[in-house]
Design an enzyme around this catalytic site. Sequence first.
Site, PDB file in Angstrom:
ATOM      1  N   LYS A 178       0.831  -1.217   0.000  1.00 19.12           N
ATOM      2  CA  LYS A 178       0.000   0.000   0.000  1.00 19.12           C
ATOM      3  C   LYS A 178       0.862   1.263   0.000  1.00 19.12           C
ATOM      4  CE  LYS A 178      -2.266  -0.687   3.880  1.00 19.12           C
ATOM      5  NZ  LYS A 178      -1.695  -1.932   4.383  1.00 19.12           N
ATOM      6  N   ARG A 222     -10.107   1.247   8.847  1.00 17.40           N
ATOM      7  CA  ARG A 222      -9.711  -0.120   9.190  1.00 17.40           C
ATOM      8  C   ARG A 222     -10.789  -0.849   9.966  1.00 17.40           C
ATOM      9  NH1 ARG A 222      -3.749   0.793   8.878  1.00 17.40           N
ATOM     10  NH2 ARG A 222      -2.694  -1.152   9.352  1.00 17.40           N
ATOM     11  N   ARG A 234      11.365  -5.616   5.104  1.00 20.01           N
ATOM     12  CA  ARG A 234      11.046  -4.234   4.728  1.00 20.01           C
ATOM     13  C   ARG A 234      11.940  -3.237   5.482  1.00 20.01           C
ATOM     14  NH1 ARG A 234       5.007  -1.924   5.230  1.00 20.01           N
ATOM     15  NH2 ARG A 234       5.257  -2.276   7.454  1.00 20.01           N
ATOM     16  N   ARG A 291      10.977  -0.920  10.877  1.00 16.07           N
ATOM     17  CA  ARG A 291       9.900  -0.526  11.790  1.00 16.07           C
ATOM     18  C   ARG A 291       9.838  -1.469  12.979  1.00 16.07           C
ATOM     19  NH1 ARG A 291       4.478   0.519   8.423  1.00 16.07           N
ATOM     20  NH2 ARG A 291       3.668  -0.739  10.133  1.00 16.07           N
ATOM     21  N   ARG A 306      -0.550  -8.461  13.385  1.00 14.84           N
ATOM     22  CA  ARG A 306      -1.139  -7.443  12.500  1.00 14.84           C
ATOM     23  C   ARG A 306      -1.943  -8.108  11.377  1.00 14.84           C
ATOM     24  NH1 ARG A 306       4.176  -4.779  10.959  1.00 14.84           N
ATOM     25  NH2 ARG A 306       3.023  -3.739   9.311  1.00 14.84           N
TER      26      ARG A 306
HETATM   27  P1  ADP Z   1       0.457  -1.829   8.016  1.00 15.31           P
HETATM   28  O1  ADP Z   1      -0.692  -1.599   7.092  1.00 15.31           O
HETATM   29  O2  ADP Z   1       1.680  -2.304   7.337  1.00 15.31           O
HETATM   30  O3  ADP Z   1       0.084  -2.694   9.201  1.00 15.31           O
HETATM   31  P2  ADP Z   1       0.396   0.955   9.034  1.00 15.31           P
HETATM   32  O4  ADP Z   1       1.560   1.844   9.019  1.00 15.31           O
HETATM   33  O5  ADP Z   1      -0.767   1.298   8.167  1.00 15.31           O
HETATM   34  O6  ADP Z   1       0.969  -0.491   8.695  1.00 15.31           O
HETATM   35  O7  ADP Z   1      -0.154   0.830  10.541  1.00 15.31           O
HETATM   36  C1  ADP Z   1       0.694   0.535  11.621  1.00 15.31           C
HETATM   37  C2  ADP Z   1      -0.137   0.442  12.898  1.00 15.31           C
HETATM   38  O8  ADP Z   1      -0.751   1.717  13.166  1.00 15.31           O
HETATM   39  C3  ADP Z   1      -1.292  -0.546  12.870  1.00 15.31           C
HETATM   40  O9  ADP Z   1      -0.860  -1.857  13.197  1.00 15.31           O
HETATM   41  C4  ADP Z   1      -2.226   0.056  13.930  1.00 15.31           C
HETATM   42  O10 ADP Z   1      -1.784  -0.264  15.242  1.00 15.31           O
HETATM   43  C5  ADP Z   1      -2.036   1.546  13.746  1.00 15.31           C
HETATM   44  N1  ADP Z   1      -3.050   2.117  12.802  1.00 15.31           N
HETATM   45  C6  ADP Z   1      -2.791   2.661  11.574  1.00 15.31           C
HETATM   46  N2  ADP Z   1      -3.932   3.068  10.984  1.00 15.31           N
HETATM   47  C7  ADP Z   1      -4.928   2.792  11.857  1.00 15.31           C
HETATM   48  C8  ADP Z   1      -6.344   2.950  11.818  1.00 15.31           C
HETATM   49  N3  ADP Z   1      -6.971   3.476  10.752  1.00 15.31           N
HETATM   50  N4  ADP Z   1      -7.054   2.532  12.899  1.00 15.31           N
HETATM   51  C9  ADP Z   1      -6.455   2.008  13.977  1.00 15.31           C
HETATM   52  N5  ADP Z   1      -5.136   1.797  14.072  1.00 15.31           N
HETATM   53  C10 ADP Z   1      -4.366   2.185  13.025  1.00 15.31           C
END
Ligand code: ADP
Length: 230
Positions: A13, A88, A127, A160, A171
Site C-alpha cells: 500500500k 480499518r 522491509r 519498523r 497485525r
Molecule cells: P500496516 O498496514 O503495514 O500494518 P500501518 O503503518 O498502516 O501499517 O499501521 C501501523 C499500525 O498503526 C497498525 O498496526 C495500527 O496499530 C495503527 N493504525 C494505523 N492506521 C490505523 C487505523 N486506521 N485505525 C487504527 N489503528 C491504526
Amino acid sequence: MVLLLFGPPGSGKGTQAGKISNWLGIPAISTGDMLREEIKAGTALGNAAQSIMASGGLVGDDLVNRMLAHRVSAPDSAHGFLLDGYPRTVEQAEFLDRLLEKNQFQTPVVLHLDVPMDALVGRLTSRRQCPTCKRIYNLLQLPPRNPGVCDDDGTPLITRKDDTEEVVTERIRTYDEVTRPVLAYYQDRQYHQIRGDRSPSYIFEEITGILDPLVSKNGASCCVKRNGAK
Ligand code: ADP
C-alpha cells in the site's frame, strides 16, 4: 477524487500510495505514518497509541477518526486525497462517509491490493523505510542502490519496530478479523480488486488504467507525470 487503498500489512500500500500521490498530485495520507509521528513527538495521542501499535492491535476509533478529520481539513486536501490504512474498522468507514458528505466530497474509489497471506510475513520482515521521506524498500525485491541508505536523500534506513515476526503475525490476524470485513461495506461502491503479488510498476500500471477514465470524467487535476513518476 478520494481514494482508499486497502490491503493487508505488507501488500505494498505504502509503495503504491507514493506513486499515485505523485501522479495525481494529491496527498497520500497514511494513518500509520501519522501515528508514528505522534509517538516520535511524544504527544498524548502518541503515548496512547504506542503500546497498541507495538503489539499489532488497532488504535481506538475515536482517536484515529479525530486525527484523520483534522488532517483532511488541511488546504492540501481540498481537491482530494488518498487514504492508506484508513478506514480499518466499519465504524471508521461510517465516520468517513459522514465526513466526506459534510465536506461535499464525492463517494470514494476503493482500491484493494490482494496478496496471498503466506507471502506477507517474509515481505514485512525484509522491509526497510526511510524515516525522512518515508520511501519503502524491501531487501529481497526493492533494495536501495547503496546498502542501508535511502536512494533519494541518503538517510540511513530503519526497520519498523512492528516488523518483527511476532508482531507481523498479529497485525495480519487483526487485518483478517477486523479490517477485511470493511471491504464488504464498499462492495456496492466503486470497488476494484488488484492482484498485489506482482511487481510494483506492473501494479501501478493497472491502477492508472483503472483511474485514468475516472480522472478525465471528473476533471480532477492530474499532473501528467506518468512516465517520470517514481
Ligand atoms: P500496516 O498496514 O503495514 O500494518 P500501518 O503503518 O498502516 O501499517 O499501521 C501501523 C499500525 O498503526 C497498525 O498496526 C495500527 O496499530 C495503527 N493504525 C494505523 N492506521 C490505523 C487505523 N486506521 N485505525 C487504527 N489503528 C491504526
